[in-house]
Design an enzyme around this catalytic site. Sequence first.
Site, PDB file in Angstrom:
ATOM      1  N   ASN A 161       0.859  -1.185   0.000  1.00 20.26           N
ATOM      2  CA  ASN A 161       0.000   0.000   0.000  1.00 20.26           C
ATOM      3  C   ASN A 161       0.899   1.241   0.000  1.00 20.26           C
ATOM      4  OD1 ASN A 161      -1.819   2.048   0.511  1.00 20.26           O
ATOM      5  ND2 ASN A 161      -2.278   1.393   2.604  1.00 20.26           N
ATOM      6  N   LYS A 194       0.072   4.253  -0.273  1.00 19.69           N
ATOM      7  CA  LYS A 194      -0.588   5.440   0.296  1.00 19.69           C
ATOM      8  C   LYS A 194      -0.368   6.624  -0.652  1.00 19.69           C
ATOM      9  CE  LYS A 194      -0.138   3.379   4.789  1.00 19.69           C
ATOM     10  NZ  LYS A 194      -0.121   3.514   6.229  1.00 19.69           N
ATOM     11  N   HIS A 222      -9.553   1.238   4.917  1.00 23.68           N
ATOM     12  CA  HIS A 222      -8.272   1.440   5.604  1.00 23.68           C
ATOM     13  C   HIS A 222      -8.503   2.433   6.748  1.00 23.68           C
ATOM     14  CE1 HIS A 222      -4.211   2.692   6.486  1.00 23.68           C
ATOM     15  NE2 HIS A 222      -3.811   1.566   5.905  1.00 23.68           N
ATOM     16  N   GLU A 251      -6.927   4.853   7.765  1.00 18.81           N
ATOM     17  CA  GLU A 251      -6.705   6.268   7.423  1.00 18.81           C
ATOM     18  C   GLU A 251      -7.928   6.849   6.728  1.00 18.81           C
ATOM     19  OE1 GLU A 251      -2.955   5.626   5.467  1.00 18.81           O
ATOM     20  OE2 GLU A 251      -2.075   5.134   7.427  1.00 18.81           O
ATOM     21  N   GLU A 277      -5.502  -4.926  10.713  1.00 17.80           N
ATOM     22  CA  GLU A 277      -4.506  -3.888  10.922  1.00 17.80           C
ATOM     23  C   GLU A 277      -4.802  -3.132  12.221  1.00 17.80           C
ATOM     24  OE1 GLU A 277      -2.387  -2.684   7.096  1.00 17.80           O
ATOM     25  OE2 GLU A 277      -4.110  -1.369   7.315  1.00 17.80           O
ATOM     26  N   GLY A 318       2.362   2.326  10.878  1.00 16.84           N
ATOM     27  CA  GLY A 318       3.324   3.418  10.766  1.00 16.84           C
ATOM     28  C   GLY A 318       4.027   3.757  12.066  1.00 16.84           C
ATOM     29  N   SER A 364       3.361  -2.029  10.480  1.00 17.94           N
ATOM     30  CA  SER A 364       4.810  -2.070  10.728  1.00 17.94           C
ATOM     31  C   SER A 364       5.447  -3.409  10.341  1.00 17.94           C
ATOM     32  CB  SER A 364       5.119  -1.705  12.185  1.00 17.94           C
ATOM     33  OG  SER A 364       4.703  -0.376  12.451  1.00 17.94           O
TER      34      SER A 364
HETATM   35  P1  PGA Z   1       2.777   0.381   7.755  1.00 23.60           P
HETATM   36  O1  PGA Z   1       1.312   0.605   7.131  1.00 23.60           O
HETATM   37  O2  PGA Z   1       3.305  -0.889   7.152  1.00 23.60           O
HETATM   38  O3  PGA Z   1       3.555   1.605   7.318  1.00 23.60           O
HETATM   39  O4  PGA Z   1       2.624   0.281   9.220  1.00 23.60           O
HETATM   40  C1  PGA Z   1       0.428  -0.460   6.961  1.00 23.60           C
HETATM   41  C2  PGA Z   1      -0.851   0.025   6.350  1.00 23.60           C
HETATM   42  O5  PGA Z   1      -1.285   1.137   6.672  1.00 23.60           O
HETATM   43  O6  PGA Z   1      -1.473  -0.681   5.541  1.00 23.60           O
END
Ligand code: PGA
Length: 263
Positions: free
Chosen positions: A12, A14, A104, A106, A174, A180, A220
């Site tokens: 992803n 983003k 997601h 976000e 998640e 992140g 992460s």
């Molecule tokens: P990350 O993000 O691997 O940077 O923690 C995962 C995600 O948001 O799908």
Amino acid sequence: MATTRRPLIAGNWKMNLDHLQSIAFVQKLAWALKDKKFNEQEVEVAVFPPFTDLRSVQTLINADDLPLQLGAQDVSMHDEGAHTGDVSGVFLKALDCQYVIVGHSERRADHHEDDEVCTSKVQAALRNNLVPILCVGETAEDLEQYGASKVPVDQLTAVLSSVKKGAEMVIAYEPVWAIGSGQAATPDQAEEVCATLRDTIRSLHGDEAAQSTRILYGGSVKSGNIAGFLKRENIDGALVGGASLDVDEFVAIARFPHHVSVD
Ligand code: PGA
């Protein structure tokens, strides 16, 4: 991980990499996969660029028959019409997208996407023969208040109750606190929630769906921790954010079956 489910490593991106950068990145990724003798029969790899990159990446994948699937980070709940700024699943399918990420954290946070919106988007994806990757997960506050499984199970239940049985879907667990943050869940924590999510699929959509649906862990993930997750029975891949923007890291994650040391 059950051997019948082919693992999926999903990158992803983003809101990173414009269309020119995406071309350079995918070319490097393709070389690195080839160089490391990546075996696409063993592991499926998909990339999720921003909408503005999709056409460029599609062209590269198709021209060179790259071992990559393409997906989008979101989809409109509508197929056409007066919905300024939305992107139709019809258009995504026309760009050879195979997957779309739905819900997601976000988007749930930035765009107030609730379970009802996520359900409509999953339905839009399925209507257009796109495989939705439904993201579910608890915040740090949820974790403290309810434990790990309640919120993700509720989110999954809300969507599955309104979706027809038998359609292919992928679920991504998640934990929001792990995204992140550099603080991944432990494989034990992730396995426990993923097993509960599989039980939820079983009770709502039956045994076959529970057996065949891939459940990913995200938050992460990096090359150093991927193998620990994928050793678990109910974890069938990873949704990777930050580490998917580093070619060497992402390729190392995709080659997790070859890792010598597992944690
Ligand atoms: P990350 O993000 O691997 O940077 O923690 C995962 C995600 O948001 O799908």
